[in-house]
Design a protein around this motif. Structure first.
Motif, PDB file in Angstrom:
ATOM      1  N   THR A 150       0.889  -1.338   0.145  1.00 39.94           N
ATOM      2  CA  THR A 150      -0.007   0.119   0.039  1.00 39.94           C
ATOM      3  C   THR A 150       1.165   1.157   0.024  1.00 39.94           C
ATOM      4  O   THR A 150       2.162   1.214   0.501  1.00 39.94           O
ATOM      5  CB  THR A 150      -0.943   0.238   1.211  1.00 39.94           C
ATOM      6  OG1 THR A 150       0.103   0.144   2.288  1.00 39.94           O
ATOM      7  CG2 THR A 150      -1.895  -1.097   1.363  1.00 39.94           C
ATOM      8  N   ALA A 151       0.264   2.463  -0.576  1.00 41.20           N
ATOM      9  CA  ALA A 151       1.087   3.566  -0.547  1.00 41.20           C
ATOM     10  C   ALA A 151       1.492   4.046   0.818  1.00 41.20           C
ATOM     11  O   ALA A 151       0.293   3.852   1.967  1.00 41.20           O
ATOM     12  CB  ALA A 151       0.289   4.698  -1.526  1.00 41.20           C
TER      13      ALA A 151
ATOM     14  N   GLY B   8       1.693  10.391   2.474  1.00 39.31           N
ATOM     15  CA  GLY B   8       2.074  11.154   1.515  1.00 39.31           C
ATOM     16  C   GLY B   8       2.438  10.789   0.134  1.00 39.31           C
ATOM     17  O   GLY B   8       3.012  11.479  -0.660  1.00 39.31           O
ATOM     18  N   GLN B   9       2.236   9.503  -0.167  1.00 39.92           N
ATOM     19  CA  GLN B   9       2.538   8.935  -1.310  1.00 39.92           C
ATOM     20  C   GLN B   9       1.260   8.914  -2.113  1.00 39.92           C
ATOM     21  O   GLN B   9       0.145   8.294  -1.380  1.00 39.92           O
ATOM     22  CB  GLN B   9       2.903   7.366  -1.250  1.00 39.92           C
ATOM     23  CG  GLN B   9       4.536   7.275  -0.824  1.00 39.92           C
ATOM     24  CD  GLN B   9       5.013   6.011  -0.438  1.00 39.92           C
ATOM     25  OE1 GLN B   9       4.117   4.987   0.037  1.00 39.92           O
ATOM     26  NE2 GLN B   9       6.381   5.878  -0.788  1.00 39.92           N
ATOM     27  N   GLU B  10       1.250   8.948  -3.374  1.00 42.42           N
ATOM     28  CA  GLU B  10      -0.144   8.813  -4.231  1.00 42.42           C
ATOM     29  C   GLU B  10       0.188   8.197  -5.596  1.00 42.42           C
ATOM     30  O   GLU B  10       1.485   8.150  -6.026  1.00 42.42           O
ATOM     31  CB  GLU B  10      -0.496  10.447  -4.774  1.00 42.42           C
ATOM     32  CG  GLU B  10      -1.095  11.038  -3.393  1.00 42.42           C
ATOM     33  CD  GLU B  10      -1.480  12.579  -3.805  1.00 42.42           C
ATOM     34  OE1 GLU B  10      -1.930  12.808  -4.814  1.00 42.42           O
ATOM     35  OE2 GLU B  10      -1.700  13.148  -2.850  1.00 42.42           O
ATOM     36  N   ASN B  11      -0.718   7.689  -6.121  1.00 39.45           N
ATOM     37  CA  ASN B  11      -0.426   6.843  -7.426  1.00 39.45           C
ATOM     38  C   ASN B  11       0.523   6.096  -7.663  1.00 39.45           C
ATOM     39  O   ASN B  11       1.456   6.112  -8.486  1.00 39.45           O
ATOM     40  CB  ASN B  11      -0.283   7.957  -8.470  1.00 39.45           C
ATOM     41  CG  ASN B  11      -1.331   9.117  -8.778  1.00 39.45           C
ATOM     42  OD1 ASN B  11      -2.599   8.626  -8.539  1.00 39.45           O
ATOM     43  ND2 ASN B  11      -1.196  10.258  -8.686  1.00 39.45           N
ATOM     44  N   LEU B  12       0.896   5.034  -6.482  1.00 30.78           N
ATOM     45  CA  LEU B  12       1.692   3.998  -6.433  1.00 30.78           C
ATOM     46  C   LEU B  12       1.533   3.136  -7.565  1.00 30.78           C
ATOM     47  O   LEU B  12       0.742   2.825  -7.900  1.00 30.78           O
ATOM     48  CB  LEU B  12       1.723   3.299  -5.117  1.00 30.78           C
ATOM     49  CG  LEU B  12       2.580   2.154  -4.751  1.00 30.78           C
ATOM     50  CD1 LEU B  12       3.821   2.978  -4.708  1.00 30.78           C
ATOM     51  CD2 LEU B  12       2.146   1.412  -3.698  1.00 30.78           C
ATOM     52  N   THR B  13       2.626   3.044  -8.384  1.00 30.22           N
ATOM     53  CA  THR B  13       2.750   1.961  -9.441  1.00 30.22           C
ATOM     54  C   THR B  13       3.877   1.088  -9.284  1.00 30.22           C
ATOM     55  O   THR B  13       5.091   1.382  -8.777  1.00 30.22           O
ATOM     56  CB  THR B  13       2.861   2.781 -10.651  1.00 30.22           C
ATOM     57  OG1 THR B  13       4.179   3.500 -10.761  1.00 30.22           O
ATOM     58  CG2 THR B  13       1.629   3.621 -11.153  1.00 30.22           C
TER      59      THR B  13
END
Length: 78
Positions: free
Chosen positions: A53-54, A57-62
Motif C-alpha cells: 500500500t502507499a 504522503g504517497q499517491e498514485n503508487l505504481t
C-alpha cells in the motif's frame, strides 16, 4: 509495511484470485533453494493482494514488476 508477513501464505491463493505467476528459476536465497515467482502481468493487479500500500504522503503508487520466492510446496513465501 511488513511485506514478509503479508507474503507468508500459499501461492494457490494468488493463482485462485486470477493472478498469473511465472516460475522464473530456482535460486539460492535465504540459505535455501527457492523458486523465484513473478507476476506475469501487472496490469490491473490490486497491489493490496500482496500487502503493498502507499505510505503517508504517497499517491498514485505504481509497480512495474513483482517477484518473490517460494519453496517447492508453494506454502512458505519469502
Amino acid at each position: 509495511m511488513d511485506q514478509g508477513a503479508s507474503l507468508r501464505q500459499d501461492a494457490s491463493s494468488f493463482v485462485g484470485s486470477g493472478i498469473v505467476l511465472t516460475d522464473e528459476s530456482v535460486e539460492a536465497k535465504f540459505g535455501k533453494q527457492l523458486h523465484r515467482l513473478s507476476v506475469a502481468n501487472m496490469a490491473g493487479i490490486d497491489l493490496s493482494a500482496f500487502g503493498i500500500t502507499a505510505g503517508p504522503g504517497q499517491e498514485n503508487l505504481t509497480v512495474s514488476s513483482l517477484s518473490f520466492w517460494a519453496e517447492d510446496d508453494g506454502l512458505r513465501l519469502a
